[in-house]
Design an enzyme around this catalytic site. Structure first.
Site, PDB file in Angstrom:
ATOM      1  N   ASP A 179       0.753  -1.366   0.070  1.00  0.00           N
ATOM      2  CA  ASP A 179      -0.035   0.113  -0.014  1.00  0.00           C
ATOM      3  C   ASP A 179       0.914   1.210  -0.128  1.00  0.00           C
ATOM      4  O   ASP A 179       2.049   1.201   0.200  1.00  0.00           O
ATOM      5  CB  ASP A 179      -0.986  -0.066   1.070  1.00  0.00           C
ATOM      6  CG  ASP A 179      -2.351   0.642   0.902  1.00  0.00           C
ATOM      7  OD1 ASP A 179      -2.344   1.514   0.038  1.00  0.00           O
ATOM      8  OD2 ASP A 179      -3.262   0.378   1.778  1.00  0.00           O
ATOM      9  N   ASP A 218     -10.384   1.779  -3.183  1.00  0.00           N
ATOM     10  CA  ASP A 218     -11.313   1.562  -1.768  1.00  0.00           C
ATOM     11  C   ASP A 218     -12.463   1.468  -1.957  1.00  0.00           C
ATOM     12  O   ASP A 218     -13.158   0.983  -0.750  1.00  0.00           O
ATOM     13  CB  ASP A 218     -10.556   2.510  -0.735  1.00  0.00           C
ATOM     14  CG  ASP A 218      -9.386   2.361  -0.373  1.00  0.00           C
ATOM     15  OD1 ASP A 218      -8.532   1.115  -0.720  1.00  0.00           O
ATOM     16  OD2 ASP A 218      -8.479   3.005   0.434  1.00  0.00           O
TER      17      ASP A 218
END
Length: 721
Positions: A472, A541
């Site tokens: 990430d 997301d």
């Protein structure tokens, strides 16, 4: 042969595309980029006449001007007033006069140094064009790689300082080309956090249309790609060109229509926050650009790009390797978990037939929220109730693979690493920090940082049986300014990306069986640079099924389905608070690499039965969805109330149809399938009814759904004859 040199002409031939260049006394112009032409005789030669106020090199000839030629090198200061592709500070100016002095044709492909490159091009050919500015002492080389098996040409630029003094690069585009005047549209993939890869199409008019990122990443809002197409082009008809950049940092791309209606395209590193001091006898390589062409509409361009990326960008070991069905604990638990809770989720996942458990953020250091501990990549054994190795063993014993979340590029101020090495943070000396998600950015332009992370994550992967890594990156770059000089600071963003690529290459080469997934707050760095190392990308997301229709439409526009992670999450959805059925959420997630991101222990028995059926069904269609040919049937941007996609291979065809809002007194839609064999027979698995390929493509298939919002249907056709 893919490359042919005939007198003053250079022919570069792909499968059905040709690029034809002409050398005219050292000035190289683009004669054609489009459908294949093997025998060219200047039928489209520019009519040279005196254009008002255009600069002329020859005082006796006013009809020839740099400003009216179709170039592949746009120079600053010669009288070409369009956007340049190169801008170099040398001596007291930025004026260059680069002329072709030599060329080479090579087998295979030259690689850009320290940058991601395509692979599997050993049988391709590369044209190296060598330009020089003798007075300035600058050598400028273009490398074009072409194969007769594809309709994509790759290009990068190498600049060498042959002088005795330093020079400064202020712009080095990876590719530039000028195309004839015509009515064009430009298509880009834009958006924001939570709605990445929005497909936007607009007319090209006089002036400059540009997209860019100066965030230190390609960004949620933009994608380093640009499509130029005929204004009347559709998915199935018309010509289209795509420029894409294999780069994950600051970039720019533009379309410029000049006063003569000619079009210039360019893509490369963003000038903002970029300068590169080049010492004598040293070189600089630009990122690699992809130039793809389709004569069969935007769907043809999609197919070409998806195929090329799958075969030559995604790591070869994973290019067609089926992705496991995963369960990620993030939206199930966030930071609030212990070993008992995790294993409850794992037990449910195993019972439902899932294949991979991913432990997300919160497993390390003093990490109980997102305000602390980034950089402290040691296991919190108190929270895990034992070692990481013990947890992994228990997951493996339950028949699941094990995955782990990391964020190697970030650091928290409240961390042991920051206390030990505050100088490793990107930061202007004497200024206060700027925070995002209460975290700071590690300076990957510093070799010490890269070496530290190499050892740390090497040790993690070498001492644990980890099958999958989710990498990430949850903030963008600010406060750039701790270089040794002004020019060093201007180079810091690019040096940062070189450091990230060095770490990514090291880990993937030394741990080749680990499946890496790239994430950056979702799709904030969903680009070909990262995809060269990490074969899967977390597209967004935003896990809402209806929002995902647009996001996945844009993600699939150029990138292959096998690269796209797509999850079923809880309702009400955590991002938009929408309620959708578990069936619709599953059908939409099965349009990519299926995963689940919710607390399985909280599902009802009925929901678990549906999930188990989804998992079982996906295993039967996974190969087709991930490795089959992808077709768009109804697009989200067509102002219709529905979306439909198709995946086909030799054995079966999968169609997913989603109707967003319920309707009344309207005729049901008919889907016209694509790419089937006309005389073949296809059996619909759900009903056992059989249809010919011609019938499904030309008469179509009526889609019937009951009343209700956010409904879907998945159809599977088996080819039986």
């Amino acid at each position: 042969m893919a490359i042919i040199v005939n007198d003053t002409l250079f022919y570069l031939h792909g499968k059905s595309v040709s690029m034809i260049l002409e050398n005219r006394d050292g000035i190289v112009t683009l004669k054609h980029f489009g459908r294949k032409i093997t025998n060219y005789h200047f039928s489209n030669q520019l009519h040279e006449r005196d254009h008002a106020f255009s600069g002329n090199r020859d005082p006796l000839n006013r009809t020839y001007s740099y400003d009216t030629q179709r170039h592949i090198v746009g120079q600053h200061g010669l009288g070409d007033f369009r956007q340049p592709s190169i801008r170099i500070q040398h001596q007291q100016n930025e004026w260059t006069d680069l002329k072709l002095v030599d060329y080479k044709v090579m087998k295979g492909h030259e690689k850009a140094e320290k940058l991601p490159n395509p692979h599997g091009l050993e049988e391709a050919e590369t044209l190296q064009l060598i330009f020089k500015d003798e007075l300035a002492g600058i050598r400028y080389e273009l490398f074009y790689t072409v194969s007769d098996e594809v309709d994509t040409i790759t290009q990068f630029v190498r600049v060498t300082n042959d002088s005795k003094q330093p020079i400064v690069l202020h712009r080095v585009l990876s590719t530039m080309l000028d195309v004839p005047a015509k009515l064009y549209d430009v298509v880009t993939l834009q958006g924001s956090y939570g709605r990445e890869k929005t497909v936007r199409r607009q007319s090209v008019t006089q002036g400059i249309f540009s997209i860019e990122s100066n965030r230190g990443a390609s960004g949620h809002a933009q994608t380093p790609a640009l499509i130029l197409c005929d204004q009347r082009a559709t998915d199935n008809h018309g010509e289209a060109i795509a420029l894409q950049l294999m780069y994950s940092g600051n970039f720019q791309a533009f379309v410029q229509q000049n006063q003569l209606n000619e079009i210039r395209l360019g893509i490369g590193i963003n000038d903002d926050n970029f300068s590169w001091e080049l010492a004598p006898q040293t070189s600089f390589d630009s990122p690699v650009a992809l130039l793809s062409y389709s004569a069969n509409g935007l769907q043809g361009l999609t197919s070409e790009s998806q195929s090329y990326i799958k075969e030559h960008i995604i790591p070869a070991a994973f290019s067609d390797k089926e992705r496991p069905i995963l369960i990620n604990n993030w939206e199930a638990t966030y930071f609030n978990f212990n070993k008992e809770k995790l294993l409850e989720i794992v037990d449910e996942a195993a019972a439902l037939g899932m294949e991979l458990f991913v432990l997300d953020d919160g497993w390390f250091g003093n990490r109980f929220d997102d305000n602390r501990a980034l950089g402290d990549w040691y296991v919190n054994e108190t929270k895990l109730g034992g070692s990481l190795a013990e947890l992994i063993k228990e997951v493996h014993q339950r028949g699941l693979q094990f995955g782990l979340w990391i964020e190697p590029e970030m650091i928290s101020q409240e961390s042991d690493l920051y206390q030990e090495h505050p100088e490793w943070v990107i930061q202007v000396p004497g200024r206060e920090h700027t925070y995002s998600r209460n975290q700071l950015v590690l300076d990957y332009s510093n070799p010490e940082v890269v070496q530290y992370m190499k050892k740390l994550f090497d040790d993690l992967l070498s001492t644990h049986e980890i099958d999958y890594i989710k990498w990430d990156m949850n903030r963008n770059m600010t406060n750039i300014g701790n270089g040794d000089s002004y020019l060093a600071t201007r180079a810091q963003s690019h040096r940062y990306m070189l450091g990230v690529y060095e770490l990514a290459a090291h880990l993937t080469e030394n741990h080749p069986t680990v499946l890496f997934e790239s994430c950056s707050g979702g799709g904030g760095r969903n680009d070909l640079g990262m995809m060269r190392y990490f074969p899967q990308v977390w597209a967004s997301d935003n896990t809402d099924a209806i929002c995902r229709l647009d996001i996945q439409y844009g993600s699939n526009f150029l990138y292959p389905t096998i690269s796209m992670g797509s999850h079923v999450s809880a309702v009400p959805n955590h991002q938009v608070n929408r309620l959708t059925s578990i069936q619709t959420r599953g059908d939409v997630a099965m349009m990519g690499n299926l995963g689940y991101e919710l607390d399985l222990t909280q599902l009802s028995d009925e929901e678990k039965a549906i999930v188990k059926e989804q998992v079982t069904r996906y295993k039967t269609i996974r190969s087709t969805v991930q490795n089959g040919k992808f077709y768009r049937l109804i697009n989200p941007d067509e102002l219709r109330n529905e979306v439909a996609v198709q995946y086909s291979d030799e054995e079966q065809t999968v169609v997913t149809y989603v109707r967003i809002l319920s309707t009344i007194e309207t005729i049901e839609s008919t889907l016209y399938l694509k790419g089937l064999e006309e005389d073949a027979v296809y059996e619909l698995a759900e009903t056992g009814l059989c249809y010919s390929g011609a019938e499904l493509m030309y008469a179509g298939l009526t889609m019937v759904l009951p009343a209700g919002d956010f409904l879907s249907q998945q159809l599977v056709f088996k080819k039986i004859v």
